[in-house]
Enzyme design. Sequence first.
Site, short mmCIF file in Angstrom:
data_model
loop_
_atom_site.label_atom_id
_atom_site.label_comp_id
_atom_site.label_asym_id
_atom_site.label_seq_id
_atom_site.Cartn_x
_atom_site.Cartn_y
_atom_site.Cartn_z
N GLU A 1 -8.51 8.43 20.13
CA GLU A 1 -9.14 7.26 19.51
C GLU A 1 -8.12 6.28 18.96
OE1 GLU A 1 -11.79 8.07 16.19
OE2 GLU A 1 -12.37 5.97 16.04
N LYS B 1 -11.88 7.20 23.08
CA LYS B 1 -12.80 6.59 22.10
C LYS B 1 -12.23 5.27 21.62
CE LYS B 1 -15.12 7.47 17.68
NZ LYS B 1 -15.87 8.47 16.91
N SER C 1 -18.37 2.67 16.62
CA SER C 1 -19.16 1.49 16.26
C SER C 1 -18.37 0.55 15.35
CB SER C 1 -20.51 1.87 15.64
OG SER C 1 -20.37 2.65 14.47
N GLY C 2 -17.46 1.09 14.55
CA GLY C 2 -16.47 0.24 13.88
C GLY C 2 -16.96 -0.77 12.85
N GLY C 3 -18.19 -0.63 12.39
CA GLY C 3 -18.70 -1.59 11.41
C GLY C 3 -19.75 -2.53 11.99
N ARG D 1 -21.21 5.31 11.67
CA ARG D 1 -22.11 4.47 10.87
C ARG D 1 -23.33 3.98 11.62
NH1 ARG D 1 -17.21 0.84 9.00
NH2 ARG D 1 -16.35 1.90 10.82
P1 13P Z 1 -17.85 4.48 13.33
O1 13P Z 1 -18.78 4.51 14.50
O2 13P Z 1 -18.56 4.37 12.00
O3 13P Z 1 -16.75 3.47 13.50
O4 13P Z 1 -17.14 5.89 13.23
C1 13P Z 1 -16.71 6.50 14.38
C2 13P Z 1 -15.52 7.30 14.08
O5 13P Z 1 -15.52 8.49 14.29
C3 13P Z 1 -14.34 6.62 13.56
O6 13P Z 1 -13.25 7.47 13.66
#
Ligand code: 13P
Length: 340
Positions: free
Chosen positions: A177, A219, A261-263, A292
């Site tokens: 990721e 990811k 999803s990142g916010g 999130r």
């Molecule tokens: P989000 O989808 O909230 O960004 O979290 C995914 C995640 O695992 C971040 O490391």
Amino acid sequence: MNPTELARIAGAMVAKGKGILAADESTGTIKKRFDTIRLESNAENHRTYRELLFSAPGAADSISGVIMYDETIRQKTGDGVPFAQYLTKQGIVPGIKVDLGAKPLAGFPGETITEGLDGLRERLIEYRGLGARFAKWRAVIDIGEGIPTAYAIEANAQALARYAALCQENDIVPIVEPEVLMDGAHSLDRCAEVTERVLQTVFDQLFGHRILLEGMVLKPNMVISGKKAPNRAPPQTVAEATVRVLKRHVPPAVPGIAFLSGGQSPAEATLHLSLINQLGPLPWSTTFSYGRALQDEALKAWGGTANNFGTGQKEFARRARLTALATTGRYASDMESKAA
Ligand code: 13P
């Protein structure tokens, strides 16, 4: 390393019509989430909340894997079944976050390096014994004036590759990721340019570290305008830019891409994924690994009260179903009201 086993697990994680739930919030992050519903952040409340998600009726139809945190993989359902075992029984692959977080990178103000390589081999062996079949490591790249630097990208890509090699050595599928943050006011084009450099560097390092591409999952962030950008690019543009950038840098040997999803709001993250899949056929399975965007509505509906446990589960199963539809491009925004 067992390449057949790694490829089999990776394939199950990115199976079409399903996706991954990221429920691996660290102690600090889950406290921030619980603060929004004014709930005390303690191990038992964490356990109850994770049980709400993992046992939500119907959710298993939409969820292929769950990323847990160290505390969670050691916890049990109310009936005393270890979470990893409980998930496996439902056909969900258990996973574990193994990085120890992003720390300031010395000499490079505003940039971070993700830590956690020391002792990782031993931790992976223990986690495998606890039932984990995949792991996650998150590198964080921020966009700002003069950043990211080539050095910070390189250092983070190298750590990702070393982590991935240790995972595969222990028959654990690495989720790789590299997250380019959407904080800030940058344009979609700037996000695209940085994401291209990051992916190029990451795959260069993965190749150098002899990673079996068939036995990993990427990811990434979507290519998207910064949250504070004055004119945010529309959903169709996000989908097209994301696919263009990924096609340039992700070899087709990688079985799947599971976005963070990142916010983004739940509806936004679901729509973007659906539009991306409408641009197919794509060389890899494109699915989700949302934290999130999958949890926000459920957390709010639950509010930390026993009375609303079932309501929270319904909200989670609903969002999981809609997001799962998006993995085959069959989600449309008007389903938001219909599915209520
Ligand atoms: P989000 O989808 O909230 O960004 O979290 C995914 C995640 O695992 C971040 O490391």
